[in-house]
Structures are given as C-alpha cells and as structure tokens.
Design an enzyme around this catalytic site. Sequence first.
Site, PDB file in Angstrom:
ATOM      1  CB  SER A   1      40.431  44.338  45.870  1.00 24.85           C
ATOM      2  OG  SER A   1      39.265  43.829  45.281  1.00 24.85           O
TER       3      SER A   1
ATOM      4  CE1 TYR B   1      42.939  39.656  45.052  1.00 32.74           C
ATOM      5  CE2 TYR B   1      40.662  40.435  45.105  1.00 32.74           C
ATOM      6  CZ  TYR B   1      41.992  40.637  44.782  1.00 32.74           C
ATOM      7  OH  TYR B   1      42.368  41.819  44.211  1.00 32.74           O
TER       8      TYR B   1
ATOM      9  CE  LYS C   1      44.884  42.345  46.867  1.00 32.64           C
ATOM     10  NZ  LYS C   1      46.252  42.743  46.535  1.00 32.64           N
TER      11      LYS C   1
HETATM   12  N1  UFG Z   1      31.665  37.349  33.811  1.00 29.31           N
HETATM   13  C1  UFG Z   1      30.987  36.571  32.882  1.00 29.31           C
HETATM   14  N2  UFG Z   1      31.751  35.796  32.048  1.00 29.31           N
HETATM   15  C2  UFG Z   1      33.108  35.761  32.095  1.00 29.31           C
HETATM   16  C3  UFG Z   1      33.766  36.555  33.050  1.00 29.31           C
HETATM   17  C4  UFG Z   1      33.013  37.341  33.895  1.00 29.31           C
HETATM   18  O1  UFG Z   1      29.763  36.572  32.812  1.00 29.31           O
HETATM   19  O2  UFG Z   1      33.724  35.022  31.314  1.00 29.31           O
HETATM   20  C5  UFG Z   1      30.870  38.208  34.708  1.00 29.31           C
HETATM   21  C6  UFG Z   1      31.110  37.901  36.178  1.00 29.31           C
HETATM   22  O3  UFG Z   1      30.263  36.883  36.618  1.00 29.31           O
HETATM   23  C7  UFG Z   1      30.857  39.261  36.822  1.00 29.31           C
HETATM   24  C8  UFG Z   1      31.298  40.270  35.740  1.00 29.31           C
HETATM   25  O4  UFG Z   1      31.300  39.539  34.522  1.00 29.31           O
HETATM   26  O5  UFG Z   1      29.500  39.426  37.047  1.00 29.31           O
HETATM   27  C9  UFG Z   1      32.681  40.828  35.998  1.00 29.31           C
HETATM   28  O6  UFG Z   1      33.560  39.746  36.233  1.00 29.31           O
HETATM   29  P1  UFG Z   1      35.149  39.905  36.334  1.00 29.31           P
HETATM   30  O7  UFG Z   1      35.696  38.547  36.576  1.00 29.31           O
HETATM   31  O8  UFG Z   1      35.658  40.649  35.155  1.00 29.31           O
HETATM   32  O9  UFG Z   1      35.353  40.829  37.601  1.00 29.31           O
HETATM   33  P2  UFG Z   1      34.812  40.669  39.095  1.00 29.31           P
HETATM   34  O10 UFG Z   1      33.824  41.773  39.309  1.00 29.31           O
HETATM   35  O11 UFG Z   1      34.371  39.312  39.383  1.00 29.31           O
HETATM   36  O12 UFG Z   1      36.156  40.875  39.907  1.00 29.31           O
HETATM   37  C10 UFG Z   1      36.801  42.110  40.016  1.00 29.31           C
HETATM   38  C11 UFG Z   1      38.298  41.878  40.160  1.00 29.31           C
HETATM   39  C12 UFG Z   1      38.605  41.145  41.437  1.00 29.31           C
HETATM   40  C13 UFG Z   1      37.987  41.873  42.605  1.00 29.31           C
HETATM   41  C14 UFG Z   1      36.510  42.098  42.340  1.00 29.31           C
HETATM   42  C15 UFG Z   1      35.962  42.846  43.515  1.00 29.31           C
HETATM   43  O13 UFG Z   1      38.779  41.134  39.075  1.00 29.31           O
HETATM   44  O14 UFG Z   1      39.986  41.090  41.626  1.00 29.31           O
HETATM   45  O15 UFG Z   1      36.329  42.793  41.130  1.00 29.31           O
HETATM   46  O16 UFG Z   1      35.306  43.896  43.237  1.00 29.31           O
HETATM   47  F1  UFG Z   1      38.088  41.155  43.722  1.00 29.31           F
END
Ligand code: UFG
Length: 326
Positions: free
Chosen positions: A116, A140, A144
């Site tokens: 990741s 998490y 990894k």
């Molecule tokens: N977000 C919102 N509302 C939501 C969900 C997400 O505003 O309901 C925002 C989050 O705060 C973030 C962005 O949208 O800024 C993306 O969020 P995601 O949860 O879709 O993805 P992340 O970037 O947090 O996480 C992803 C993977 C993880 C990994 C991470 C590391 O899901 O497994 O990238 O790069 F660890």
Amino acid sequence: MKILVAGGAGYIGSHTTKELIKEGFEVVVFDNFSTGKKELLVGGELFEGDLMHKESIKKALWSKNIEAVLHFASLIQVGESYADPRKYYTHNLITSLNLLDVMLEAGVKYFVFSSSAAVYGEPLQNPIPESHPLNPFNPYGQTKFFVEKVIQDYERAYGLKFISLRYFNAAGADPEGHLGELHDPETHLIPNILLFLLGKKRKFEIFGKDFPTKDGTAVRDYIHVTDLAKAHVLSLKKLLKSPQSEFINLGTNKGYSVLEIINKTEEITGEKVLYTESPRREGDVPVLLASKEKAEKILGWKLYHSNIETIIETAWNWHRKCAKSM
Ligand code: UFG
C-alpha cells in the site's frame, strides 16, 4: 500453471482472479470469507481455508500443486487499525508469515504481495517514487511495511522472488458489471458517496476542508480496480519469465480532491450530493500521488479504465445493481 489467490473473494482479489482466468491461469481461490464474499467468486477452484492455520495452507499448496501465490488477504481499515492495533498486527503479520513459511516448505518461490501507499507515510514529494523513504505512521501501513521487510530477508536467505505492489486508491468496479466493492463497513470515498445517494448510508461526511490543497479537501490518486488486477497478472508473468524482486507503485500520477470527486459524481449520476463537514480523520495526509513510471517500465503496465469518469460510472453501475438485489 496453478496459482493460489489468497483473499480471492475480496474486492481486488476477485477482480484479479477474473483477469488471471482470462489469461489462461488455473486459479485456486483461498479465502475464509471473514471479509471476502461468496458473491465475488468468479471461477477457478475454491479452497475454504484460514491463513491463521498453517495446516489449511499446507493442504492447499500441496494438494493443488501450486506454483505461485498472490496474497491479498488482509485487514484494510486504517481507522480501525489505530483503534485496535493488536488486531492488525496479529492478523496481517501472522497470516503473511504463515503463508510465506508454508510456501518455502513447499518450494513455492513466486509471491505477489498487496502492499500500500501507506508504507510511505506523509510524503516528502508528490508524485511519490518507489525510492521515497518509508515511514508508515498507522498500524495498517506498518503491517505492510513489515511484510515488505520480511520478503526482502526471505529473498536473500531462501531465494523467494516477489513483486510487492503498492496500491494507491483502488476504486471502480468490473466494467462487465459482475464484480465490485462490497466492504462492510464501507469507509472509502467513492462508494460512500454512491451508497449515500442510494439511501444505503444516512449521511455523507467530508473529512476535513482545511487541508493545504487548492480547495481545502484531500487529494488522492484513484486507480481502477481492473487496471490494478491487470498489474498483478503482468507481475506474475514477469516473475515467471525473469525472476527479479521489485517494489512497484500502482497509481495514475494524477490526483482529485474530495470536492472534485463529488462534482464528477454529481455529473455522472445526475444527483446532488448533500454533505456534512467533519474534522479530518486521524492520519489523513493532504496529497498522495503515485509515480507510475516504474510500473510502466518494468511491467509494461498501461491504464485502460482509470479515467475518473469510468471509475465512478463502473462503481455506480455496481452499487445500483447491488441496491436492487438487496
Ligand atoms: N473521505 C471523506 N469521506 C468519506 C470517505 C473518505 O471525506 O466518507 C476522504 C478521506 O478523508 C480522504 C479521501 O476521502 O481524504 C480518500 O479516502 P479513502 O478512505 O477512500 O482512502 P484513503 O486515501 O484514506 O486510503 C487509501 C486506502 C488505504 C491505504 C491508503 C494509503 O483505502 O488502504 O489509501 O494510501 F492505506
């Protein structure tokens, strides 16, 4: 050639299974259905087993004559990993160690690992190259990172050959409509917006409008799950042809903010996304973009589905289909 896909009934594992079968590989899907779903089985042979138990891995590897392993099985919720790190360290590390241990015993040397972008922590530069220092800050991401260390040592000592694929933001669904994201609970941005529009979530929150980005919301690199799946097939072929271990980013080099994703989703669905504003989630960084040069150079990887419209459209089709059938 027989391939074991650990976690083959999960989101990325199932899309990869589909691509492997298309490419003529014989696939054994290994899953305990703790988070995997029977609805995401697309073919191949099913072996219901648990990576916490070496005996069940042994049975699968020996009885099925497996020659390479793709390892997707993992807990993936960053927030939950903060709240319950023991669960993450125990599960993600022990399952991976067990699998690698049995592989070495069985003489299976080829390993493709689901890593990741979380291994980089807060990036010092964007897009992030694979040579960027590793500094994961959530449990998490640490799991990894540790597995990446383990496979490097196992290569040196036992001749394991691996490709560790560092995913950025996996999104979208099978363009043919057979597969898609089915997480429970769902935490990812695009499915959360779509599930809210379908009345499956009571509210949709933007986590943080005070990031140092153009519109104040966080920017991510969204990569279509079928393009991710194809990268696994290319990695496997690469390992079989000229075995050399590698760490490779999978992303597009391009980012979208949360507000841009909302706007695109409104255009595609024709629905207004009424959101509430909430504070940042712990550990969310402002911008995460992948450098994709290495994937292109080493794997000959090309993006076919990763424009943002295709990502949202395929996800929308999938979630609408699921909403109708439930
Ligand atoms: N977000 C919102 N509302 C939501 C969900 C997400 O505003 O309901 C925002 C989050 O705060 C973030 C962005 O949208 O800024 C993306 O969020 P995601 O949860 O879709 O993805 P992340 O970037 O947090 O996480 C992803 C993977 C993880 C990994 C991470 C590391 O899901 O497994 O990238 O790069 F660890």
